[in-house]
Design a protein around this motif. Structure first.
Motif, PDB file in Angstrom:
ATOM      1  N   LEU A  47       1.055  -1.296  -0.203  1.00  0.00           N
ATOM      2  CA  LEU A  47      -0.003  -0.165   0.371  1.00  0.00           C
ATOM      3  C   LEU A  47       1.117   1.408  -0.449  1.00  0.00           C
ATOM      4  CD1 LEU A  47      -2.865  -0.950   2.213  1.00  0.00           C
ATOM      5  CD2 LEU A  47      -3.018  -0.445   0.343  1.00  0.00           C
ATOM      6  N   LEU A  48       1.346   1.003   0.939  1.00  0.00           N
ATOM      7  CA  LEU A  48       3.350   2.309   0.519  1.00  0.00           C
ATOM      8  C   LEU A  48       3.605   2.386  -1.014  1.00  0.00           C
ATOM      9  CD1 LEU A  48       3.887   4.332   2.809  1.00  0.00           C
ATOM     10  CD2 LEU A  48       6.295   3.007   2.826  1.00  0.00           C
ATOM     11  N   MET A  49       4.474   1.505  -1.301  1.00  0.00           N
ATOM     12  CA  MET A  49       4.682   1.241  -2.370  1.00  0.00           C
ATOM     13  C   MET A  49       3.667   1.608  -3.299  1.00  0.00           C
ATOM     14  SD  MET A  49       7.277  -1.797  -2.471  1.00  0.00           S
ATOM     15  CE  MET A  49       6.799  -2.090  -4.308  1.00  0.00           C
ATOM     16  N   LEU A  50       2.418   1.635  -3.789  1.00  0.00           N
ATOM     17  CA  LEU A  50       1.412   2.244  -4.207  1.00  0.00           C
ATOM     18  C   LEU A  50       0.970   3.732  -4.606  1.00  0.00           C
ATOM     19  CD1 LEU A  50      -0.985   1.429  -6.461  1.00  0.00           C
ATOM     20  CD2 LEU A  50      -2.677   0.895  -4.775  1.00  0.00           C
ATOM     21  N   GLY A  51       1.693   3.936  -3.281  1.00  0.00           N
ATOM     22  CA  GLY A  51       1.359   5.818  -2.938  1.00  0.00           C
ATOM     23  C   GLY A  51       2.333   6.281  -3.315  1.00  0.00           C
ATOM     24  N   VAL A  54       1.645   6.673  -7.058  1.00  0.00           N
ATOM     25  CA  VAL A  54       0.787   7.688  -7.892  1.00  0.00           C
ATOM     26  C   VAL A  54       1.135   9.420  -7.141  1.00  0.00           C
ATOM     27  CG1 VAL A  54      -1.585   8.393  -7.173  1.00  0.00           C
ATOM     28  CG2 VAL A  54      -1.300   5.814  -7.442  1.00  0.00           C
ATOM     29  N   LEU A  55       1.796   9.027  -6.121  1.00  0.00           N
ATOM     30  CA  LEU A  55       2.587  10.361  -5.672  1.00  0.00           C
ATOM     31  C   LEU A  55       3.157  10.863  -6.831  1.00  0.00           C
ATOM     32  CD1 LEU A  55       2.665  12.579  -4.217  1.00  0.00           C
ATOM     33  CD2 LEU A  55       4.582  12.269  -2.407  1.00  0.00           C
ATOM     34  N   VAL A  56       4.371   9.723  -7.227  1.00  0.00           N
ATOM     35  CA  VAL A  56       5.367  10.125  -8.264  1.00  0.00           C
ATOM     36  C   VAL A  56       4.670  11.376  -9.529  1.00  0.00           C
ATOM     37  CG1 VAL A  56       7.663   9.252 -10.252  1.00  0.00           C
ATOM     38  CG2 VAL A  56       7.709   8.802  -7.100  1.00  0.00           C
ATOM     39  N   LEU A  57       4.092   9.884  -9.816  1.00  0.00           N
ATOM     40  CA  LEU A  57       3.055  10.139 -11.229  1.00  0.00           C
ATOM     41  C   LEU A  57       2.595  11.607 -11.834  1.00  0.00           C
ATOM     42  CD1 LEU A  57       1.418   5.856 -11.783  1.00  0.00           C
ATOM     43  CD2 LEU A  57       3.811   7.750 -13.723  1.00  0.00           C
ATOM     44  N   ALA A  58       1.812  11.432 -10.180  1.00  0.00           N
ATOM     45  CA  ALA A  58       1.377  13.401 -10.324  1.00  0.00           C
ATOM     46  C   ALA A  58       2.016  13.696  -9.955  1.00  0.00           C
ATOM     47  CB  ALA A  58       0.142  13.434  -8.764  1.00  0.00           C
ATOM     48  N   LEU A  59       3.226  13.576  -9.815  1.00  0.00           N
ATOM     49  CA  LEU A  59       4.822  15.076  -9.356  1.00  0.00           C
ATOM     50  C   LEU A  59       4.327  15.191 -11.188  1.00  0.00           C
ATOM     51  CD1 LEU A  59       5.852  14.403  -6.617  1.00  0.00           C
ATOM     52  CD2 LEU A  59       4.997  16.390  -6.975  1.00  0.00           C
ATOM     53  N   SER A  92      -8.720   7.108  -6.112  1.00  0.00           N
ATOM     54  CA  SER A  92      -9.383   5.907  -6.147  1.00  0.00           C
ATOM     55  C   SER A  92      -8.337   5.771  -4.587  1.00  0.00           C
ATOM     56  CB  SER A  92      -8.831   4.946  -7.180  1.00  0.00           C
ATOM     57  OG  SER A  92      -9.772   5.177  -8.173  1.00  0.00           O
ATOM     58  N   LEU A  93      -7.225   5.843  -5.061  1.00  0.00           N
ATOM     59  CA  LEU A  93      -6.189   5.865  -3.809  1.00  0.00           C
ATOM     60  C   LEU A  93      -7.061   6.494  -2.247  1.00  0.00           C
ATOM     61  CD1 LEU A  93      -3.475   4.859  -3.184  1.00  0.00           C
ATOM     62  CD2 LEU A  93      -2.584   7.064  -3.355  1.00  0.00           C
ATOM     63  N   GLY A  94      -7.155   8.275  -2.863  1.00  0.00           N
ATOM     64  CA  GLY A  94      -7.629   8.517  -1.363  1.00  0.00           C
ATOM     65  C   GLY A  94      -9.178   8.312  -0.886  1.00  0.00           C
ATOM     66  N   VAL A 135      -4.192   5.843   6.394  1.00  0.00           N
ATOM     67  CA  VAL A 135      -4.008   7.370   6.208  1.00  0.00           C
ATOM     68  C   VAL A 135      -2.729   8.197   5.693  1.00  0.00           C
ATOM     69  CG1 VAL A 135      -3.902   9.335   7.687  1.00  0.00           C
ATOM     70  CG2 VAL A 135      -4.971   7.502   8.122  1.00  0.00           C
ATOM     71  N   ILE A 136      -1.737   7.877   5.360  1.00  0.00           N
ATOM     72  CA  ILE A 136      -0.701   8.111   4.479  1.00  0.00           C
ATOM     73  C   ILE A 136      -1.109   8.028   2.697  1.00  0.00           C
ATOM     74  CG2 ILE A 136       1.515   7.914   3.310  1.00  0.00           C
ATOM     75  CD1 ILE A 136       2.414   7.365   6.458  1.00  0.00           C
ATOM     76  N   ASP A 137      -1.606   7.017   2.496  1.00  0.00           N
ATOM     77  CA  ASP A 137      -2.133   7.198   0.751  1.00  0.00           C
ATOM     78  C   ASP A 137      -3.625   7.925   0.889  1.00  0.00           C
ATOM     79  OD1 ASP A 137      -0.375   5.350   0.937  1.00  0.00           O
ATOM     80  OD2 ASP A 137      -1.668   3.474  -0.049  1.00  0.00           O
ATOM     81  N   MET A 138      -4.539   8.342   1.896  1.00  0.00           N
ATOM     82  CA  MET A 138      -5.337   8.847   1.929  1.00  0.00           C
ATOM     83  C   MET A 138      -4.830  10.031   1.350  1.00  0.00           C
ATOM     84  SD  MET A 138      -8.925   9.612   4.023  1.00  0.00           S
ATOM     85  CE  MET A 138      -7.427  10.493   5.243  1.00  0.00           C
ATOM     86  N   ILE A 139      -3.577  10.561   2.340  1.00  0.00           N
ATOM     87  CA  ILE A 139      -3.804  11.997   1.948  1.00  0.00           C
ATOM     88  C   ILE A 139      -3.083  12.085   0.436  1.00  0.00           C
ATOM     89  CG2 ILE A 139      -1.883  14.084   2.810  1.00  0.00           C
ATOM     90  CD1 ILE A 139      -2.444  12.664   5.717  1.00  0.00           C
ATOM     91  N   ILE A 140      -2.106  11.210   0.400  1.00  0.00           N
ATOM     92  CA  ILE A 140      -1.203  11.603  -0.785  1.00  0.00           C
ATOM     93  C   ILE A 140      -2.111  11.326  -1.704  1.00  0.00           C
ATOM     94  CG2 ILE A 140      -0.034   9.734  -2.662  1.00  0.00           C
ATOM     95  CD1 ILE A 140       1.590   8.989  -0.596  1.00  0.00           C
TER      96      ILE A 140
END
Length: 180
Positions: A47-51, A54-59, A92-94, A135-140
């Motif tokens: 789950l952390l790696m997925l988050g 997604v953060l890298v892609l969004a950046l 979706s991740l959020g 919660v970290i994934d939701m924030i990401i």
């Protein structure tokens, strides 16, 4: 395509639904003796790696969307489908992060009364780590959704475009005078 920000109360509903589901699972586990609560350690890691993905892609989408169009030639072109997919992943991740945080939080709440037992103590630790990761994934997901938004486009009726058109009209007669 027109996408809207996910309303804040969607996250609240997801957390509450997950909380109820997790609590019901913990009660069912207690009543039947089945070992259903807790979460394997590698799930939290995944789950952390997925988050982070997604953060890298969004950046990357944010960098491309906010770069001056004249300087975009220097950047690698961004496929619009990839940008939309990143937005969908962030949304979706959020929501999934919120639901799973509630799910694991519900299990924690129902297991606290039995925390002295080794099985429940281990489940509480596993669920606490998974809940924090969710919660970290939701924030990401929320931040990623914000990063994927496009800057506003200036249409012909905007003040910026009207001012540019006015300047263009004023420059054209001055250029004609200098030729004569």
């Amino acid at each position: 395509m027109k996408a809207h920000r996910t309303p804040w109360w969607y996250y609240l509903i997801a957390i509450v639904c997950g909380l109820l589901g997790g609590a019901l699972l913990a009660k069912y586990d207690e009543a039947t003796g089945l070992a259903l609560i807790g979460v394997p350690w590698f799930i939290s890691l995944l789950l952390l790696m997925l988050g982070l993905t997604v953060l890298v892609l969004a950046l990357q989408v944010h960098k491309y969307a906010t770069t001056d169009p004249r300087k975009r030639a220097e950047l690698k072109p961004l496929d619009p489908q990839r940008a939309v997919s990143t937005l969908v992943l962030a949304k979706s991740l959020g929501l999934v992060g919120a639901a799973l945080a509630g799910w694991y939080g519900g299990q924690i709440l129902m297991c606290l009364e039995h925390a002295e037992a080794q099985y429940y103590a281990q489940a509480i630790v596993e669920c606490a780590i998974a809940c924090a990761v969710c919660v970290i994934d939701m924030i990401i997901g929320i931040v990623g959704e914000w990063l994927c938004q496009l800057p506003p486009m200036d249409g012909p009726e905007s003040a910026t475009m009207k001012e540019a058109a006015r300047r263009q009209r004023n420059v054209a007669p001055a250029a004609a005078k200098t030729r004569q």
